[in-house]
Write a protein that holds these residues in place. Structure first.
Motif, mmCIF file in Angstrom:
data_model
loop_
_atom_site.group_PDB
_atom_site.id
_atom_site.type_symbol
_atom_site.label_atom_id
_atom_site.label_comp_id
_atom_site.label_asym_id
_atom_site.label_seq_id
_atom_site.Cartn_x
_atom_site.Cartn_y
_atom_site.Cartn_z
ATOM 1 N N VAL A 75 0.860 -1.186 0.000
ATOM 2 C CA VAL A 75 0.000 0.000 0.000
ATOM 3 C C VAL A 75 0.897 1.237 0.000
ATOM 4 N N GLY A 76 0.730 2.092 -1.000
ATOM 5 C CA GLY A 76 1.550 3.290 -1.102
ATOM 6 C C GLY A 76 0.871 4.513 -0.514
ATOM 7 N N PHE A 77 1.683 5.518 -0.179
ATOM 8 C CA PHE A 77 1.116 6.829 0.157
ATOM 9 C C PHE A 77 1.849 7.890 -0.654
ATOM 10 N N THR A 78 1.105 8.927 -1.042
ATOM 11 C CA THR A 78 1.626 9.948 -1.942
ATOM 12 C C THR A 78 1.008 11.289 -1.613
ATOM 13 N N SER A 82 -4.845 1.175 -4.561
ATOM 14 C CA SER A 82 -4.125 0.686 -3.374
ATOM 15 C C SER A 82 -3.162 1.734 -2.821
ATOM 16 N N GLU A 83 -3.563 2.995 -2.858
ATOM 17 C CA GLU A 83 -2.755 4.074 -2.300
ATOM 18 C C GLU A 83 -3.626 5.018 -1.480
ATOM 19 N N LEU A 84 -2.972 5.766 -0.601
ATOM 20 C CA LEU A 84 -3.576 6.903 0.071
ATOM 21 C C LEU A 84 -2.884 8.152 -0.451
ATOM 22 N N ASN A 110 4.928 16.414 6.892
ATOM 23 C CA ASN A 110 3.973 16.028 7.926
ATOM 24 C C ASN A 110 2.658 15.539 7.330
ATOM 25 N N VAL A 111 2.303 16.038 6.158
ATOM 26 C CA VAL A 111 1.152 15.471 5.449
ATOM 27 C C VAL A 111 1.454 14.025 5.070
ATOM 28 N N ALA A 112 2.672 13.782 4.600
ATOM 29 C CA ALA A 112 3.074 12.412 4.273
ATOM 30 C C ALA A 112 3.059 11.528 5.511
ATOM 31 N N ASN A 113 3.548 12.043 6.632
ATOM 32 C CA ASN A 113 3.517 11.269 7.872
ATOM 33 C C ASN A 113 2.086 10.911 8.263
ATOM 34 N N ALA A 114 1.176 11.863 8.103
ATOM 35 C CA ALA A 114 -0.228 11.616 8.439
ATOM 36 C C ALA A 114 -0.818 10.533 7.548
ATOM 37 N N LEU A 115 -0.475 10.540 6.273
ATOM 38 C CA LEU A 115 -0.965 9.501 5.360
ATOM 39 C C LEU A 115 -0.431 8.128 5.748
#
Length: 484
Positions: free
Chosen positions: A245-248, A255-257, A308-313
């Motif tokens: 699962v990726g985050f961006t 399958s990403e946030l 920090n947005v990335a950390n939240a995701l």
């Protein structure tokens, strides 16, 4: 598990009597093991700890951290001990296993133990794991931030009141000594050069980070902006059915946030994720009030930095993997408050904002901090730990109004500025005493213009001038207050 070991028959050498070592020794004594704790240090504080452990039944040996006690059947090490220590070489020669505190905690879990949601990475671990704990609490779960932060992990595992799930921060040191850990789900936030003097190479460092993914059952969460994290997922041995699962920071794929028009959205843990997404929170939910001292009146919560947005995701992804509802993600992120010295606004004077990110102790962390502001007077320098600053300066150049350099290895930052940003004014402070911070703040103030940010993001460790990064940040905040 604890039932597989007769601890009363074990002769355990505990390496180090810092916070972790004391927790380890106390836990083992409670299990009936015979404990000898060794530490190469000295001093009144260490002696007080030694006296307390001896009163509890341990043997403590100060000033000799190289000799393995003759009857040892197990070594449990504190995280910072180098793997090439003579103590560990002696253990290997005699066939004595070496565990870290995390490995011990994993093996002490009971049959109904709390699940572990693991967080590692070069930067952002503590913020992410505390965000995760806040989200889990908002979902009504009994949880704690443990591991490399917060509650000692052994205390959580042996607590009489059981936890539902643990948010576990794992450093590369801890992962190196934790071969058995198998988390429910894990994230590697990023991988950048750090602690190479300890690990020996970038490949070895990355491999230890990648251990967080081993045996994951539900989700291996990775950073789409950092290909190294996806490579670690691809190389991990996971339980069949575990998902990547990726985050961006962009619009999420399958399958990403990610982020769409200021909204954090989930396209991984929803039904019909090919055509649907779940709103989780707004980016503005991350604009937490600072609560720090302000010189020119009130300062609202700053716009959230991209990292920090990335950390939240990343935190949201782990929580969603555990089954937390979207409303708890929103409520947990709103309730979260960053720890001190992490992009904390400490004041505004004459239209200039002063930001303490003393926790940015390596170039990767400093780069993320610098990217959060448009025009910066940068305070940098300290102990470089073998780091290279050329790429950092090359990328930050368009944002730099000026730079003020402090600390033992400031010449390395200066060399990078000379090569890649020759037109940026630089003040090189030939001081390594703690009073240098006040001089640095005054020099930065002279370089700054209204609307600028004076940013303490040293890209270096602090121990050449300060006890730790916290003391360095406190000195910065005190200097800003004195500007009145």
């Amino acid at each position: 598990m604890a039932g597989q070991v007769n601890w009363e028959e074990q002769r355990v050498c505990v390496a180090g009597i810092g916070i972790t070592g004391v927790s380890v020794a106390t836990t083992l004594l409670g299990l009936g093991a015979r404990v000898t704790a060794v530490d190469g240090g000295a001093g009144a504080r260490l002696q007080d700890r030694a006296d307390a452990l001896e009163a509890a039944g341990a043997v403590v040996r100060l000033g000799d951290a190289q000799t393995l006690p003759q009857d040892s059947t197990l070594v449990v090490t504190s995280p910072g001990w180098r793997p090439d220590s003579p103590l560990f070489a002696a253990a290997a020669d005699r066939g004595v296993p070496v565990w870290g505190d995390v490995e011990l905690a994993w093996r002490l879990r009971g049959p109904d133990a709390a699940e572990w949601l693991a967080v590692t990475g070069t930067n952002g671990k503590t913020t992410t794991v505390r965000m995760l704990a806040s989200i889990l609490e908002a979902a009504g779960l009994r949880t704690a931030a443990v591991g490399n932060v917060g509650t000692p992990i052994l205390d959580a595992v042996t607590s009489r009141e059981p936890y539902d799930v643990l948010a576990v921060e794992l450093s590369s040191y801890q992962l190196h000594w934790a071969p058995s850990v198998r988390a429910h789900s894990a994230v590697v936030l990023n991988v950048a050069a750090d602690h190479l003097d300890w690990h020996g190479s970038m490949d070895a460092y990355a491999a230890d980070k990648g251990r967080a993914y081993e045996g994951n059952r539900v989700a291996c969460v990775y950073n789409t902006a950092d290909p190294a994290t996806e490579r670690l997922v691809r190389g991990a041995d996971v339980v069949e059915g575990c998902r990547a699962v990726g985050f961006t920071l962009g619009s999420p794929g399958l399958s990403e946030l990610g982020v769409v028009e200021g909204i954090l959205v989930d396209r991984a843990f929803v039904e019909n994720r090919r055509t649907h997404a779940q709103e989780l929170a707004e980016v503005t939910d991350l604009a937490w009030p600072t609560g720090d001292e302000v010189v020119d009146g009130g300062v609202p919560g700053p716009a959230p930095a991209p990292h920090n947005v990335a950390n939240a995701l990343a935190a949201a992804a782990l929580a969603r993997a555990y089954g937390v509802p979207a409303t708890a993600v929103r409520d947990g992120l709103r309730a979260f408050r960053p720890e001190a010295h992490r992009i904390a606004v400490v004041g505004t004077v004459g239209g200039v904002t002063y930001v303490d990110d003393s926790k940015a102790t390596n170039p990767h962390a400093a780069a993320a901090s610098l990217a959060a502001f448009d025009q910066v007077v940068w305070i940098a320098g300290g102990l470089a730990k073998g780091a290279d600053f050329h790429d950092l300066v090359r990328r930050a150049r368009p944002r730099l109004r000026g730079a003020v350099l402090i600390g033992a290895d400031r010449h390395l930052v200066r060399d990078a500025l000379t090569q890649h940003a020759p037109d940026v004014p630089v003040v090189d402070l030939d001081q390594t005493d703690t009073g240098a911070m006040a001089a640095a703040v005054h020099a930065a103030t002279r370089l700054a213009q209204p609307g600028d940010t004076v940013l303490l993001a040293p890209a270096c460790a602090s121990m050449d001038m300060f006890v730790n990064y916290g003391e360095r940040g406190d000195a910065f905040a005190a200097a800003v207050a004195d500007l009145r």
